[in-house]
Scaffold this motif. Sequence first.
Motif, PDB file in Angstrom:
ATOM      1  N   LYS A   1       8.009   4.087   0.499  1.00  0.00           N
ATOM      2  CA  LYS A   1       8.626   5.358   0.877  1.00  0.00           C
ATOM      3  C   LYS A   1      10.080   5.398   0.408  1.00  0.00           C
ATOM      4  CE  LYS A   1       5.863   5.530   5.149  1.00  0.00           C
ATOM      5  NZ  LYS A   1       5.940   5.541   6.640  1.00  0.00           N
TER       6      LYS A   1
ATOM      7  N   GLU B   1       7.781  -4.624   8.018  1.00  0.00           N
ATOM      8  CA  GLU B   1       8.170  -3.681   6.981  1.00  0.00           C
ATOM      9  C   GLU B   1       9.602  -3.995   6.541  1.00  0.00           C
ATOM     10  OE1 GLU B   1       7.563   1.022   6.590  1.00  0.00           O
ATOM     11  OE2 GLU B   1       9.040   0.486   8.112  1.00  0.00           O
TER      12      GLU B   1
ATOM     13  N   HIS C   1       8.817  -0.571   2.234  1.00  0.00           N
ATOM     14  CA  HIS C   1       7.468  -0.893   1.755  1.00  0.00           C
ATOM     15  C   HIS C   1       6.755  -1.771   2.781  1.00  0.00           C
ATOM     16  CE1 HIS C   1       7.809  -5.197   0.726  1.00  0.00           C
ATOM     17  NE2 HIS C   1       9.039  -4.936   0.330  1.00  0.00           N
ATOM     18  N   ASP C   2       5.433  -1.753   2.723  1.00  0.00           N
ATOM     19  CA  ASP C   2       4.609  -2.495   3.681  1.00  0.00           C
ATOM     20  C   ASP C   2       3.947  -3.712   3.034  1.00  0.00           C
ATOM     21  OD1 ASP C   2       2.765  -1.271   2.068  1.00  0.00           O
ATOM     22  OD2 ASP C   2       1.630  -0.334   3.694  1.00  0.00           O
TER      23      ASP C   2
ATOM     24  N   ASN D   1       4.212  -0.785  12.496  1.00  0.00           N
ATOM     25  CA  ASN D   1       3.820   0.376  13.309  1.00  0.00           C
ATOM     26  C   ASN D   1       4.319   0.289  14.742  1.00  0.00           C
ATOM     27  OD1 ASN D   1       2.195   1.626  11.200  1.00  0.00           O
ATOM     28  ND2 ASN D   1       0.739  -0.042  11.540  1.00  0.00           N
TER      29      ASN D   1
ATOM     30  N   THR E   1       0.825  -1.201   0.000  1.00  0.00           N
ATOM     31  CA  THR E   1       0.000   0.000   0.000  1.00  0.00           C
ATOM     32  C   THR E   1       0.859   1.250   0.000  1.00  0.00           C
ATOM     33  OG1 THR E   1      -1.714  -1.175   1.237  1.00  0.00           O
ATOM     34  CG2 THR E   1      -1.832   1.226   1.210  1.00  0.00           C
ATOM     35  N   THR E   2       1.978   1.184   0.727  1.00  0.00           N
ATOM     36  CA  THR E   2       2.841   2.355   0.888  1.00  0.00           C
ATOM     37  C   THR E   2       4.285   2.009   0.582  1.00  0.00           C
ATOM     38  OG1 THR E   2       1.384   3.192   2.636  1.00  0.00           O
ATOM     39  CG2 THR E   2       3.581   4.174   2.470  1.00  0.00           C
TER      40      THR E   2
END
Length: 217
Positions: free
Chosen positions: A71, A97, A87-88, A121, A68-69
């Motif tokens: 960076k 991650e 990335h996740d 997280n 989804t993400t």
Amino acid sequence: LAFELSVGRQLVLVNGGAPPASDQDWRTRSRATVSHNTMCIGEKSSSKMVRHPFLEEIAGAAPIRFPTTVKPRLETVEQGVALIASHDGYGHRFALEHTRRLELAADGRTLRGTDTIGGLNRTVRLKKDLPYSIHFHIHPDVEVSEAVAEGGRPAAFYLELRDGSLWRFAADGAMVSLEESIHFADSAGPKRSLQLVIRGATFGESEVGWRLEAVAP
């Protein structure tokens, strides 16, 4: 977070690539994470192709679910330039991650990498260790030989390019093995090749360093 590396016009580390139209039976395997120069966690691909006729028609290929993400960050460092990205893609399965740091020396003769696994997280402590593998697929034109390990140190490998130049690959505190691979993008069809693989297990937090450096002109 896969990458490819060339020296001038000589291909050295390459992802598996897309097979020709006549070899579409290899399509699924060529898209797997293990067919790319990156880390695979839990023997699962970080991304998943989704079969959806309408979206496939729009995109021209199967759309991707996960990550989804992503960076990315580019930095200038004293020794050259560094790319840091995460990335996740493993977040939905393992709450993990993957972060990768690639640092290329200003003269282009040393590439240092660090692959890190951490909680998405929060700090993660898995109930049992999870296997991971970091893959470095070598172009079929490159010759590979193993250096003799001494004093229990992990082995190093030498990559000889077509022009005779020599490059040394080693990992910091991790074992590297030479394994079979397939180069899907060869114009003659899928071709046998080799890969260097770092294997280990993580309890939720791990870091592996590696480097590729020129040792002869």
